[in-house]
Scaffold this motif. Structure first.
Motif, PDB file in Angstrom:
ATOM      1  N   TYR A   1       0.939  -1.174   0.068  1.00 37.99           N
ATOM      2  CA  TYR A   1       0.067   0.042   0.155  1.00 37.99           C
ATOM      3  C   TYR A   1       0.859   1.316  -0.141  1.00 37.99           C
ATOM      4  CZ  TYR A   1      -3.661  -3.394   1.604  1.00 37.99           C
ATOM      5  OH  TYR A   1      -4.179  -4.507   1.880  1.00 37.99           O
ATOM      6  N   SER A   2       0.309   2.367  -0.475  1.00 38.94           N
ATOM      7  CA  SER A   2       0.891   3.606  -0.399  1.00 38.94           C
ATOM      8  C   SER A   2       0.400   4.308   0.962  1.00 38.94           C
ATOM      9  CB  SER A   2       0.574   4.448  -1.771  1.00 38.94           C
ATOM     10  OG  SER A   2       1.202   5.629  -1.691  1.00 38.94           O
ATOM     11  N   VAL A   3       1.119   4.986   1.664  1.00 41.06           N
ATOM     12  CA  VAL A   3       0.639   5.362   2.780  1.00 41.06           C
ATOM     13  C   VAL A   3       1.034   6.792   3.411  1.00 41.06           C
ATOM     14  CG1 VAL A   3       0.573   4.923   5.356  1.00 41.06           C
ATOM     15  CG2 VAL A   3       0.727   2.796   4.005  1.00 41.06           C
ATOM     16  N   PHE A   4      -0.021   7.438   3.901  1.00 39.18           N
ATOM     17  CA  PHE A   4       0.435   8.771   4.156  1.00 39.18           C
ATOM     18  C   PHE A   4      -0.085   9.089   5.421  1.00 39.18           C
ATOM     19  CE2 PHE A   4      -0.885  13.227   5.325  1.00 39.18           C
ATOM     20  CZ  PHE A   4       0.017  13.919   4.844  1.00 39.18           C
ATOM     21  N   THR A   5       0.784   9.388   6.417  1.00 38.01           N
ATOM     22  CA  THR A   5       0.308   9.787   7.944  1.00 38.01           C
ATOM     23  C   THR A   5       0.325  11.145   8.277  1.00 38.01           C
ATOM     24  OG1 THR A   5       2.754   9.876   8.594  1.00 38.01           O
ATOM     25  CG2 THR A   5       1.589   7.555   8.477  1.00 38.01           C
ATOM     26  N   ALA A   6      -0.713  11.245   9.087  1.00 42.65           N
ATOM     27  CA  ALA A   6      -1.157  12.627   9.683  1.00 42.65           C
ATOM     28  C   ALA A   6      -1.264  12.542  11.427  1.00 42.65           C
ATOM     29  CB  ALA A   6      -2.293  13.121   9.105  1.00 42.65           C
ATOM     30  N   GLU A   7      -0.663  13.711  11.860  1.00 41.71           N
ATOM     31  CA  GLU A   7      -0.530  13.534  13.478  1.00 41.71           C
ATOM     32  C   GLU A   7      -2.039  14.190  13.970  1.00 41.71           C
ATOM     33  OE1 GLU A   7       2.865  14.948  14.986  1.00 41.71           O
ATOM     34  OE2 GLU A   7       4.108  13.701  13.737  1.00 41.71           O
ATOM     35  N   ASP A   8      -2.687  15.027  13.137  1.00 41.15           N
ATOM     36  CA  ASP A   8      -3.900  15.858  13.411  1.00 41.15           C
ATOM     37  C   ASP A   8      -4.890  15.919  12.637  1.00 41.15           C
ATOM     38  OD1 ASP A   8      -3.379  18.302  12.023  1.00 41.15           O
ATOM     39  OD2 ASP A   8      -1.328  18.047  12.887  1.00 41.15           O
ATOM     40  N   GLY A   9      -6.182  16.361  12.853  1.00 39.60           N
ATOM     41  CA  GLY A   9      -7.157  16.360  12.110  1.00 39.60           C
ATOM     42  C   GLY A   9      -7.055  17.320  10.780  1.00 39.60           C
ATOM     43  N   PRO A  10      -6.552  18.589  11.124  1.00 40.89           N
ATOM     44  CA  PRO A  10      -6.568  19.528   9.697  1.00 40.89           C
ATOM     45  C   PRO A  10      -5.541  18.940   8.914  1.00 40.89           C
ATOM     46  CG  PRO A  10      -6.595  20.606  12.024  1.00 40.89           C
ATOM     47  CD  PRO A  10      -6.528  19.220  12.215  1.00 40.89           C
TER      48      PRO A  10
ATOM     49  N   PRO B   1      -5.072  15.596  19.263  1.00 39.76           N
ATOM     50  CA  PRO B   1      -4.819  16.772  19.700  1.00 39.76           C
ATOM     51  C   PRO B   1      -5.681  17.822  18.929  1.00 39.76           C
ATOM     52  CG  PRO B   1      -2.913  16.233  18.399  1.00 39.76           C
ATOM     53  CD  PRO B   1      -3.753  14.999  18.584  1.00 39.76           C
ATOM     54  N   GLY B   2      -6.467  18.712  19.605  1.00 38.86           N
ATOM     55  CA  GLY B   2      -7.075  19.625  18.762  1.00 38.86           C
ATOM     56  C   GLY B   2      -8.639  19.255  18.088  1.00 38.86           C
ATOM     57  N   MET B   3      -8.727  18.143  17.430  1.00 36.92           N
ATOM     58  CA  MET B   3      -9.695  17.777  16.756  1.00 36.92           C
ATOM     59  C   MET B   3     -10.005  16.172  16.933  1.00 36.92           C
ATOM     60  SD  MET B   3     -10.416  18.156  12.570  1.00 36.92           S
ATOM     61  CE  MET B   3     -12.279  18.094  11.887  1.00 36.92           C
ATOM     62  N   SER B   4     -10.937  15.790  17.429  1.00 36.62           N
ATOM     63  CA  SER B   4     -11.083  14.487  17.711  1.00 36.62           C
ATOM     64  C   SER B   4     -11.372  13.488  16.608  1.00 36.62           C
ATOM     65  CB  SER B   4     -12.183  14.426  18.723  1.00 36.62           C
ATOM     66  OG  SER B   4     -13.578  14.313  18.168  1.00 36.62           O
ATOM     67  N   GLY B   5     -11.151  12.327  16.565  1.00 33.48           N
ATOM     68  CA  GLY B   5     -11.418  11.219  15.413  1.00 33.48           C
ATOM     69  C   GLY B   5     -12.684  11.462  15.165  1.00 33.48           C
TER      70      GLY B   5
END
Length: 244
Positions: free
Chosen positions: A25-34, A61-65
């Motif tokens: 798979y091609s994967v992008f990670t993000a630590e926060d909602g925005p 942080p900041g924005m919930s799942g």
């Protein structure tokens, strides 16, 4: 296949990225909602570049799942969303499903099970996209009787008054509209609308949601003309009132 992993624990995020990439798979990670939503939107608007599945933590942080899931569902109604969270309460799971997620796994988790679930969700999405569709295509705005449904805004307008719909209410109403005139059993509705969530609900849940929809769209919910009951079978959606 492109995966979006939304996880603020860097070690876990990198571990997931590594293992998913080992599966091809091609994967992008993000630590926060925005960041996650911005990347999802950019991919969604690019031809052939949309995200195929989202792995989502809830405590961010900041924005919930939960908020992230709702926003993703406003953009894309079908992309699979798999929750990976330390929250174990049934209330947390139920609310996550109400926000539009498809599966829920608790931490700590077994990697083989996670990989299997991701594979199955992607397979189901592929089959849905490839399968011949016998249902009607529903426009972004749909009108029946004195009701106008705005699928993008998650709202309906009845006699000039606008009312908001939850994700599940909208999905159920859309399902009825897509299968106009067809008799739909509770089992069918449970499988097609609730999907993986069906293990947590009963057919009585469908009846309760139908009652909620009738209160929103019927002039007289006690004598419905649009979402009608079919004795011994289930329900049928009729856009126009049937003449005697």
């Amino acid at each position: 296949m492109k995966l979006l992993v939304v996880e603020d624990e860097k070690a876990l995020a990198q571990g997931l990225k590594f293992n998913f990439e080992q599966e091809g798979y091609s994967v992008f990670t993000a630590e926060d909602g925005p960041t996650a939503i911005r990347h999802f939107e950019e991919c969604y608007e690019s031809d052939g570049e949309s995200i195929d599945l989202v792995v989502l933590d809830l405590m961010l942080p900041g924005m919930s799942g939960y908020e992230i899931a709702k926003e993703i569902r406003r953009i894309d109604e079908v992309v699979p969303i798999l929750v990976l969270s330390a929250r174990e309460l049934s209330e947390d799971k139920a609310y996550a499903f109400d926000c539009g997620t498809d599966q829920y796994m608790t931490k700590p988790f077994a990697l083989p099970e996670l990989l299997s679930r991701v594979k199955n969700l992607l397979k189901r999405k592929s089959l849905v996209h490839k399968a011949p569709v016998s249902t009607r295509k529903v426009p972004k705005e749909y009108q029946f009787g004195n009701v106008t449904v705005d699928f993008e805004a998650f709202e309906i307008e009845v006699d000039g008054e606008r009312k908001s719909l939850t994700n599940l209410e909208l999905r159920l109403l859309q399902y009825f509209i897509e299968h106009e005139g067809m008799v739909l059993t509770r089992a069918q509705i449970l499988d097609d609308v609730w999907g993986e969530q069906s293990a947590f609900v009963t057919t009585r849940t469908i009846d309760n949601f139908v009652l909620r929809l009738r209160k929103l769209v019927e002039s007289n919910p006690a004598e419905p003309v649009h979402i009608v009951s079919v004795r011994g079978a289930g329900y049928r959606f009729m856009p126009e009132e049937m003449s005697e």
